[in-house]
Motif scaffolding. Sequence first.
Motif, PDB file in Angstrom:
ATOM      1  N   MET A 155      -6.180  -8.867 -26.501  1.00  0.00           N
ATOM      2  CA  MET A 155      -7.359  -8.091 -26.149  1.00  0.00           C
ATOM      3  C   MET A 155      -8.602  -8.640 -26.844  1.00  0.00           C
ATOM      4  O   MET A 155      -9.695  -8.642 -26.267  1.00  0.00           O
ATOM      5  N   ARG A 156      -8.471  -9.109 -28.070  1.00  0.00           N
ATOM      6  CA  ARG A 156      -9.623  -9.690 -28.760  1.00  0.00           C
ATOM      7  C   ARG A 156     -10.181 -10.872 -27.960  1.00  0.00           C
ATOM      8  O   ARG A 156     -11.392 -11.058 -27.848  1.00  0.00           O
ATOM      9  N   MET A 157      -9.304 -11.672 -27.379  1.00  0.00           N
ATOM     10  CA  MET A 157      -9.740 -12.809 -26.569  1.00  0.00           C
ATOM     11  C   MET A 157     -10.398 -12.358 -25.270  1.00  0.00           C
ATOM     12  O   MET A 157     -11.419 -12.909 -24.851  1.00  0.00           O
ATOM     13  N   GLU A 200      -6.382 -21.531 -17.614  1.00  0.00           N
ATOM     14  CA  GLU A 200      -6.698 -22.941 -17.379  1.00  0.00           C
ATOM     15  C   GLU A 200      -6.833 -23.730 -18.678  1.00  0.00           C
ATOM     16  O   GLU A 200      -6.990 -24.952 -18.641  1.00  0.00           O
ATOM     17  N   ARG A 201      -6.792 -23.038 -19.812  1.00  0.00           N
ATOM     18  CA  ARG A 201      -6.821 -23.730 -21.103  1.00  0.00           C
ATOM     19  C   ARG A 201      -6.129 -22.846 -22.139  1.00  0.00           C
ATOM     20  O   ARG A 201      -5.899 -21.655 -21.892  1.00  0.00           O
ATOM     21  N   GLU A 202      -5.841 -23.416 -23.278  1.00  0.00           N
ATOM     22  CA  GLU A 202      -5.164 -22.662 -24.318  1.00  0.00           C
ATOM     23  C   GLU A 202      -6.035 -21.505 -24.790  1.00  0.00           C
ATOM     24  O   GLU A 202      -7.195 -21.702 -25.165  1.00  0.00           O
ATOM     25  N   PRO A 203      -5.510 -20.295 -24.784  1.00  0.00           N
ATOM     26  CA  PRO A 203      -6.306 -19.139 -25.222  1.00  0.00           C
ATOM     27  C   PRO A 203      -6.817 -19.308 -26.655  1.00  0.00           C
ATOM     28  O   PRO A 203      -6.120 -19.831 -27.529  1.00  0.00           O
ATOM     29  N   GLY A 204      -8.053 -18.876 -26.861  1.00  0.00           N
ATOM     30  CA  GLY A 204      -8.651 -18.879 -28.196  1.00  0.00           C
ATOM     31  C   GLY A 204      -9.293 -20.175 -28.615  1.00  0.00           C
ATOM     32  O   GLY A 204      -9.825 -20.263 -29.727  1.00  0.00           O
ATOM     33  N   THR A 205      -9.309 -21.186 -27.729  1.00  0.00           N
ATOM     34  CA  THR A 205      -9.817 -22.499 -28.132  1.00  0.00           C
ATOM     35  C   THR A 205     -11.224 -22.795 -27.646  1.00  0.00           C
ATOM     36  O   THR A 205     -11.850 -23.742 -28.116  1.00  0.00           O
ATOM     37  N   GLU A 206     -11.739 -22.005 -26.702  1.00  0.00           N
ATOM     38  CA  GLU A 206     -13.038 -22.317 -26.120  1.00  0.00           C
ATOM     39  C   GLU A 206     -13.717 -21.041 -25.643  1.00  0.00           C
ATOM     40  O   GLU A 206     -13.069 -20.105 -25.176  1.00  0.00           O
TER      41      GLU A 206
END
Length: 529
Positions: A155-157, A200-206
């Motif tokens: 949820m934070r993401m 589409e990308r690793e969660p939390g990285t962008e």
Amino acid sequence: MKNRKLARVLSALMLTGAMGMAAAQVPADGGTASLEAALAQGLRPSVLKAGEPLPRWSLQARMAHYKVPGVAVAVLRNGEVIYAAGFGVREAGTTDAVDADTLFSVGSVSKVVAAATSLQLVAQGRIDLDRDVNTYMTSWRIPAAPGIRNPTVTMRMLLSHTSGLTVHGFEDYLPGEKLPTLVQTLDGKPPAKNDPIRLEREPGTESDYSGGGVMVEQQVIEDVTGTSLVEAARAQVFDRIGMRRSTFENPLPARRGNVAKAHDKEGRLTALPRGWQAFPEQAASGLWTSANELGAFVGALIKSYQGRGDFLSRDMAIRMMTEVSPGARGLGPELSGAGTTRRFFHNGDNDSYHAGFEGYLDSGDGFVILTNGKNSKGLRGEIRNALSDALGHGVKPLIRTVALDPGASDPADYAGTYRLDAGVPMDLRGELADRFEFDALEVKRTDGYFTVGPVGEPDESSPLLPLTPVRFLASRYDVELRFHRDAHGIVRALSVETPTARAYYRRQATPPVSLDAGGADPVRKGGGR
């Protein structure tokens, strides 16, 4: 509506097109006289070119310029709405006046109210900010994403737009069009107009703004509460604050009354026969609210943050107003500034409505702007400048460009191709990874002036307005470019900057460097040091 007498006075000033000096600051005692001047004669642009006089526009004149029939505003002092009023009409060609209780669609402002709903559930222990949201959902789950390491979404993401999920925004639906269910929206199946919402990308990285992620948040809310978002938001937010007219119901039923209708770029009524679109992506863009009630919501967040309100605990409000790296957003709102200029804000844009709010966490000041015309995005910015000037925090002062000699030799070699340095940590690049995501830039010079845009896409170029000999404003993208000229006089790179982020672009094929005859200092071929 508070200060009804003042609102009538201001409306009279508006109707006469009163003009005058710049708005003064609102007195500390909460007086509202300067708000009259701000809206009657203080609207202004954000940027002026060198030598241009500063205009002092009236709200009435700018509404006519942008062909926007109706506007509503609210202003807060110390967390309380001290002024709220409507201007113009709900429907062009009628005398149906806008007031502070008129309902407007507010687009992505919806996301902050949805976030407050989620945070109430966090405070009740029903949702954990850092638990895999798939464990909460029973109606739908984020599909597996082969090749993505650590696919857990929290949820934070979702609240901070760092989830790695797709779909930036959504289209409006006209009367008569079939509306998708929430699951159809999540899977991108007709009648939904969007692509499937997927990792589409690793969660939390962008940092990547995702209305799709907010729709996953809505599914979590509905599965945890066992109710619709309409009911959950009423119980967790609207009833607690006294927002009796606000709703996520879509399409909005006409029986609610006092609704600002939708207008096209010419100021003509659209979305007929009803007169407004539907926004089935409720948490992302489906809120209907008024200046009075959105102002009360902003005030409730301010007072919670300051520890003198009970809408959210102070701890939860501080979490909401704290940036989540690698972006610059908190848990719902956008954030900027420090100390007395610390603020939270969000804008919203549907086809025929543009809205926004801003709250100052130290002073408790703030404002709300609601409009009902397709062309009103520029108007919203000018009203924002007037109200910000009146409140006197100096958060977004007028930017004046400088005049550079078109024949000057120093900036003449800025033109060229620049490629993104992907080695700059994403924590520094932040929001620019989303709204300025270009891998390569082309700077061009024509008739002594510069433009910048993605390589191979001339239609996407922005003029560069000089602020200093090395700093330029790219107005189309609302970013600043800073050219880096080294100690040998060679432009080797440029930075793209916002108040909270920075991206670094290295120049391709920079001018060659050689040693002088004595083998000492490097010099640029064909020129001096």
